[in-house]
Design an enzyme around this catalytic site. Structure first.
Site, short mmCIF file in Angstrom:
data_model
loop_
_atom_site.label_atom_id
_atom_site.label_comp_id
_atom_site.label_asym_id
_atom_site.label_seq_id
_atom_site.Cartn_x
_atom_site.Cartn_y
_atom_site.Cartn_z
N GLU A 15 43.49 41.97 35.71
CA GLU A 15 43.07 40.04 35.36
C GLU A 15 44.13 39.48 35.54
O GLU A 15 45.17 39.70 35.40
CB GLU A 15 42.60 40.28 34.56
CG GLU A 15 40.78 40.16 34.18
CD GLU A 15 39.97 38.77 34.86
OE1 GLU A 15 40.88 37.86 34.84
OE2 GLU A 15 39.04 38.75 34.11
N ASN A 95 39.91 34.62 25.08
CA ASN A 95 39.38 35.37 27.00
C ASN A 95 41.03 34.65 27.26
O ASN A 95 42.02 35.13 27.78
CB ASN A 95 38.08 34.67 27.09
CG ASN A 95 38.03 35.59 28.75
OD1 ASN A 95 38.60 36.12 29.36
ND2 ASN A 95 37.19 34.94 30.15
N ASN A 145 35.35 31.28 31.49
CA ASN A 145 36.63 32.64 31.63
C ASN A 145 37.15 31.17 32.16
O ASN A 145 38.04 31.08 31.86
CB ASN A 145 35.81 33.20 32.85
CG ASN A 145 35.18 34.50 32.70
OD1 ASN A 145 35.82 35.02 32.39
ND2 ASN A 145 34.23 35.22 33.00
N ASP A 192 34.78 34.06 37.91
CA ASP A 192 35.69 34.40 37.03
C ASP A 192 36.97 34.15 37.16
O ASP A 192 36.70 32.78 36.69
CB ASP A 192 35.67 36.39 37.35
CG ASP A 192 35.93 36.94 35.64
OD1 ASP A 192 36.90 36.35 35.31
OD2 ASP A 192 35.72 38.54 35.90
#
Length: 278
Positions: A15, A95, A145, A192
């Protein structure tokens, strides 16, 4: 349609791609590692943080900021390789993160733990000021996100995965957000990680549809890069800003996350360079 190249293979849930000083930085959530990757694919571990999620951003003064979700802290990677506390967010469960050109750090989080079976609650966004003070600046983002800031430091764009849209906020002189609006309705798209280019379009990664899509404000699809597994995030960088980095993995759901060793870092050449942050 463009064909991506595999830069790194055999990782876990990768990520948070970022370009900084000639290298890509990506987070392997499965390993708890932040990796520095050269354009030739050489990999070095830049930091180790036992956190999932594990997202990063570069502060304009030069340090990498790392969100330690489990600790509820934003950490700073110092020049000697040590990690210090940049801000205490007061609770776990954070996040993504982005830092604008003025040093305002935005961190988002869901309102529930999707891996634990908790009842759904919408999430929100906090601002960490350059002083370290933490202020809530947005609520009722169903599942926040990826985030990106326009090059004029004037707009924050946020991916709301559950509502299938990109949401925009005006950024005030004090970093506070206002004038919330839907920047792009993505239909069934599930955004995302995101990034912005110099024409004001947004690239978003989409796990279930295995694609990175470039969209204009309003949601018109301008380009697509298809991949063979879930696309978790994307960023523009490279020497001329015209390389799109896409991190992918085989998605298996919240209970298992991704297939072991299925994480990849891909790159693909595009026409319009990146702009803003990240």
């Amino acid at each position: 349609m463009r064909d991506p190249r595999v830069l790194v293979d055999g990782r876990g849930l990768v990520e948070s791609p970022r370009w900084h000083l000639g290298r890509w930085y990506v987070s392997d959530w499965s390993a708890g590692e932040v990796l520095a990757v050269t354009p030739d694919g050489e990999v070095e571990v830049a930091a180790r943080v036992d956190s999932l999620p594990l997202c990063t951003a570069w502060h304009p003064e030069g340090r990498m900021l790392i969100v330690s979700s489990r600790e509820g802290k934003v950490l700073a990677l110092e020049r000697d390789g040590s990690l210090t506390t940049y801000a205490d967010l007061g609770k776990p469960g954070w996040n993504d993160v982005v830092v604008d050109g003025r040093g305002n750090c935005y961190v988002n989080g869901a309102g529930f733990d999707p891996m634990s079976g908790e009842e759904f609650r919408p999430g929100g966004i906090v601002l960490v000021r350059p002083t370290g003070a933490v202020v809530e600046v947005a609520a009722d983002v169903a599942f926040p996100n990826g985030m990106a800031v326009t090059p004029d430091n004037g707009t924050l764009i946020v991916a709301d995965s559950y509502r299938h849209e990109l949401v925009a906020f005006d950024i005030g002189a004090d970093g506070v957000l206002s004038a919330r609006r839907t920047w792009a309705d993505l239909g069934d798209g599930t955004p995302d990680g995101i990034c912005i280019d110099a024409e004001g379009a947004v690239w978003y990664a989409d796990v279930p549809h295995r694609v990175c899509a470039r969209v204009a404000e309003g949601g018109a699809v301008l380009e697509r890069v298809e991949v063979d597994r879930g696309a978790f995030a994307c960023a523009l960088g490279g020497p001329d800003g015209r390389t799109l980095c896409v991190v992918t993995a085989e998605w298996r759901g919240m209970s298992e996350l991704v297939g072991p060793g299925s994480g990849q870092v891909l790159t693909v050449d595009v026409d319009v360079p990146g702009a803003g942050w990240p």
